[in-house]
Design an enzyme around this catalytic site. Structure first.
Site, PDB file in Angstrom:
ATOM      1  N   CYS A   3      37.125 -28.744   0.033  1.00  0.00           N
ATOM      2  CA  CYS A   3      35.656 -28.674   0.038  1.00  0.00           C
ATOM      3  C   CYS A   3      35.125 -30.044  -0.375  1.00  0.00           C
ATOM      4  O   CYS A   3      35.491 -30.565  -1.444  1.00  0.00           O
ATOM      5  CB  CYS A   3      35.196 -27.585  -0.931  1.00  0.00           C
ATOM      6  SG  CYS A   3      33.442 -27.641  -1.305  1.00  0.00           S
ATOM      7  N   ASP A  29      21.754 -37.294  -0.750  1.00  0.00           N
ATOM      8  CA  ASP A  29      22.413 -36.878   0.491  1.00  0.00           C
ATOM      9  C   ASP A  29      22.872 -38.132   1.233  1.00  0.00           C
ATOM     10  O   ASP A  29      22.154 -39.134   1.308  1.00  0.00           O
ATOM     11  CB  ASP A  29      21.435 -36.069   1.358  1.00  0.00           C
ATOM     12  CG  ASP A  29      22.150 -35.320   2.482  1.00  0.00           C
ATOM     13  OD1 ASP A  29      22.176 -34.085   2.450  1.00  0.00           O
ATOM     14  OD2 ASP A  29      22.674 -35.984   3.403  1.00  0.00           O
ATOM     15  N   ASN A  84      20.331 -24.029   3.179  1.00  0.00           N
ATOM     16  CA  ASN A  84      20.784 -23.437   4.435  1.00  0.00           C
ATOM     17  C   ASN A  84      21.975 -22.538   4.123  1.00  0.00           C
ATOM     18  O   ASN A  84      22.919 -22.981   3.471  1.00  0.00           O
ATOM     19  CB  ASN A  84      21.193 -24.545   5.418  1.00  0.00           C
ATOM     20  CG  ASN A  84      20.036 -25.462   5.760  1.00  0.00           C
ATOM     21  OD1 ASN A  84      18.904 -25.010   5.928  1.00  0.00           O
ATOM     22  ND2 ASN A  84      20.297 -26.758   5.844  1.00  0.00           N
ATOM     23  N   GLY A  90      22.239 -23.542   9.672  1.00  0.00           N
ATOM     24  CA  GLY A  90      22.498 -24.976   9.571  1.00  0.00           C
ATOM     25  C   GLY A  90      23.366 -25.383   8.405  1.00  0.00           C
ATOM     26  O   GLY A  90      23.452 -26.575   8.085  1.00  0.00           O
ATOM     27  N   HIS A  95      29.605 -24.825   0.336  1.00  0.00           N
ATOM     28  CA  HIS A  95      29.531 -24.838  -1.130  1.00  0.00           C
ATOM     29  C   HIS A  95      28.028 -24.856  -1.395  1.00  0.00           C
ATOM     30  O   HIS A  95      27.341 -25.794  -0.953  1.00  0.00           O
ATOM     31  CB  HIS A  95      30.231 -26.099  -1.665  1.00  0.00           C
ATOM     32  CG  HIS A  95      30.237 -26.260  -3.156  1.00  0.00           C
ATOM     33  ND1 HIS A  95      31.385 -26.537  -3.873  1.00  0.00           N
ATOM     34  CD2 HIS A  95      29.238 -26.233  -4.074  1.00  0.00           C
ATOM     35  CE1 HIS A  95      31.098 -26.658  -5.160  1.00  0.00           C
ATOM     36  NE2 HIS A  95      29.785 -26.484  -5.299  1.00  0.00           N
ATOM     37  N   HIS A  97      24.344 -25.371  -2.027  1.00  0.00           N
ATOM     38  CA  HIS A  97      23.626 -26.585  -2.415  1.00  0.00           C
ATOM     39  C   HIS A  97      22.164 -26.445  -2.055  1.00  0.00           C
ATOM     40  O   HIS A  97      21.809 -25.709  -1.134  1.00  0.00           O
ATOM     41  CB  HIS A  97      24.216 -27.827  -1.737  1.00  0.00           C
ATOM     42  CG  HIS A  97      24.369 -27.683  -0.252  1.00  0.00           C
ATOM     43  ND1 HIS A  97      25.397 -26.982   0.324  1.00  0.00           N
ATOM     44  CD2 HIS A  97      23.610 -28.149   0.768  1.00  0.00           C
ATOM     45  CE1 HIS A  97      25.277 -27.025   1.647  1.00  0.00           C
ATOM     46  NE2 HIS A  97      24.193 -27.713   1.933  1.00  0.00           N
ATOM     47  N   HIS A  99      18.822 -28.726  -1.068  1.00  0.00           N
ATOM     48  CA  HIS A  99      18.275 -30.023  -0.677  1.00  0.00           C
ATOM     49  C   HIS A  99      16.913 -30.165  -1.346  1.00  0.00           C
ATOM     50  O   HIS A  99      16.084 -29.259  -1.269  1.00  0.00           O
ATOM     51  CB  HIS A  99      18.036 -30.080   0.836  1.00  0.00           C
ATOM     52  CG  HIS A  99      19.250 -29.885   1.692  1.00  0.00           C
ATOM     53  ND1 HIS A  99      19.863 -30.933   2.348  1.00  0.00           N
ATOM     54  CD2 HIS A  99      19.944 -28.771   2.044  1.00  0.00           C
ATOM     55  CE1 HIS A  99      20.884 -30.465   3.065  1.00  0.00           C
ATOM     56  NE2 HIS A  99      20.959 -29.160   2.903  1.00  0.00           N
TER      57      HIS A  99
HETATM   58  P1  AMP Z   1      23.931 -28.428   4.980  1.00  0.00           P
HETATM   59  O1  AMP Z   1      24.031 -28.962   6.391  1.00  0.00           O
HETATM   60  O2  AMP Z   1      22.663 -27.704   4.672  1.00  0.00           O
HETATM   61  O3  AMP Z   1      25.160 -27.618   4.630  1.00  0.00           O
HETATM   62  O4  AMP Z   1      23.903 -29.691   4.044  1.00  0.00           O
HETATM   63  C1  AMP Z   1      25.038 -30.440   3.767  1.00  0.00           C
HETATM   64  C2  AMP Z   1      24.558 -31.808   3.453  1.00  0.00           C
HETATM   65  O5  AMP Z   1      25.604 -32.501   2.806  1.00  0.00           O
HETATM   66  C3  AMP Z   1      24.162 -32.640   4.674  1.00  0.00           C
HETATM   67  O6  AMP Z   1      22.798 -33.000   4.583  1.00  0.00           O
HETATM   68  C4  AMP Z   1      25.091 -33.861   4.592  1.00  0.00           C
HETATM   69  O7  AMP Z   1      24.446 -35.055   4.974  1.00  0.00           O
HETATM   70  C5  AMP Z   1      25.471 -33.855   3.132  1.00  0.00           C
HETATM   71  N1  AMP Z   1      26.741 -34.494   2.800  1.00  0.00           N
HETATM   72  C6  AMP Z   1      27.940 -34.300   3.401  1.00  0.00           C
HETATM   73  N2  AMP Z   1      28.890 -35.029   2.786  1.00  0.00           N
HETATM   74  C7  AMP Z   1      28.282 -35.688   1.773  1.00  0.00           C
HETATM   75  C8  AMP Z   1      28.726 -36.607   0.777  1.00  0.00           C
HETATM   76  N3  AMP Z   1      29.998 -36.997   0.687  1.00  0.00           N
HETATM   77  N4  AMP Z   1      27.814 -37.093  -0.095  1.00  0.00           N
HETATM   78  C9  AMP Z   1      26.528 -36.713  -0.019  1.00  0.00           C
HETATM   79  N5  AMP Z   1      26.052 -35.846   0.890  1.00  0.00           N
HETATM   80  C10 AMP Z   1      26.905 -35.333   1.785  1.00  0.00           C
END
Ligand code: AMP
Length: 111
Positions: A3, A29, A84, A90, A95, A97, A99
Site C-alpha cells: 500500500c 498530494d 473517494n 475514483g 487506504h 484518505h 483530500h
Molecule cells: P484517490 O484517487 O481519491 O484514491 O486519491 C489518491 C491520491 O493519492 C491521488 O490524488 C494521488 O495523486 C495521490 N498520491 C498517490 N501517490 C502519492 C504519493 N506517493 N504521495 C502523495 N500523494 C500521492
C-alpha cells in the site's frame, strides 16, 4: 499487499509532512488538483470508509479534529474535503484518505 500510503507511513522521511498526530498525518498530494491539495490519512490501514467501525473510528475521528488545525496552518478559509470510496467514485489508493482542496474557486458538482 503493498500500500503506497502504508509505505509512506513506514518510511522515515517526514520532510513533506505538514501535520501529524499519533493517529494521522497530512502531506501534499503528489499530483495537485488545486493550489492547495493535501491528503490526510489514518496511521492504520483501513481500505475505505465502508470499513470504518467502532474498532477503528478513533483514527477517523482524529482526522476530523485535525482538519481545523491543518487548514489554519496552511491559511485556508474555504476548502473542500473529499473522500473517494470505491473504484467508481475514483478511489485509486485503497487506504482511506481525505483530500483537502483549496486556494481557488471550486466548481460544483464534481464530475
Ligand atoms: P484517490 O484517487 O481519491 O484514491 O486519491 C489518491 C491520491 O493519492 C491521488 O490524488 C494521488 O495523486 C495521490 N498520491 C498517490 N501517490 C502519492 C504519493 N506517493 N504521495 C502523495 N500523494 C500521492
Amino acid at each position: 499487499m503493498s500500500c503506497i500510503f502504508c509505505n509512506i507511513l513506514k518510511s522515515n522521511d517526514k520532510s513533506k509532512w505538514i501535520y501529524e498526530t499519533d493517529k494521522c498525518c497530512c502531506f501534499p498530494d503528489i499530483d495537485p488538483k488545486a493550489p492547495v491539495h493535501l491528503l490526510v490519512i489514518p496511521k492504520l490501514h483501513i481500505e475505505s470508509l465502508s470499513d470504518v467501525s467502532s474498532e477503528n473510528a478513533d483514527f477517523i475521528s482524529d482526522i476530523f479534529s485535525s482538519i481545523p488545525k491543518i487548514v489554519s496552518k496552511v491559511g485556508l478559509k474555504s476548502y473542500r474535503l473529499v473522500s473517494n470510496n470505491g473504484e467508481d467514485a475514483g478511489q485509486s489508493v485503497m487506504h482511506v484518505h481525505f483530500h483537502i482542496l483549496g486556494g481557488r474557486s471550486l466548481g460544483w458538482p464534481p464530475g
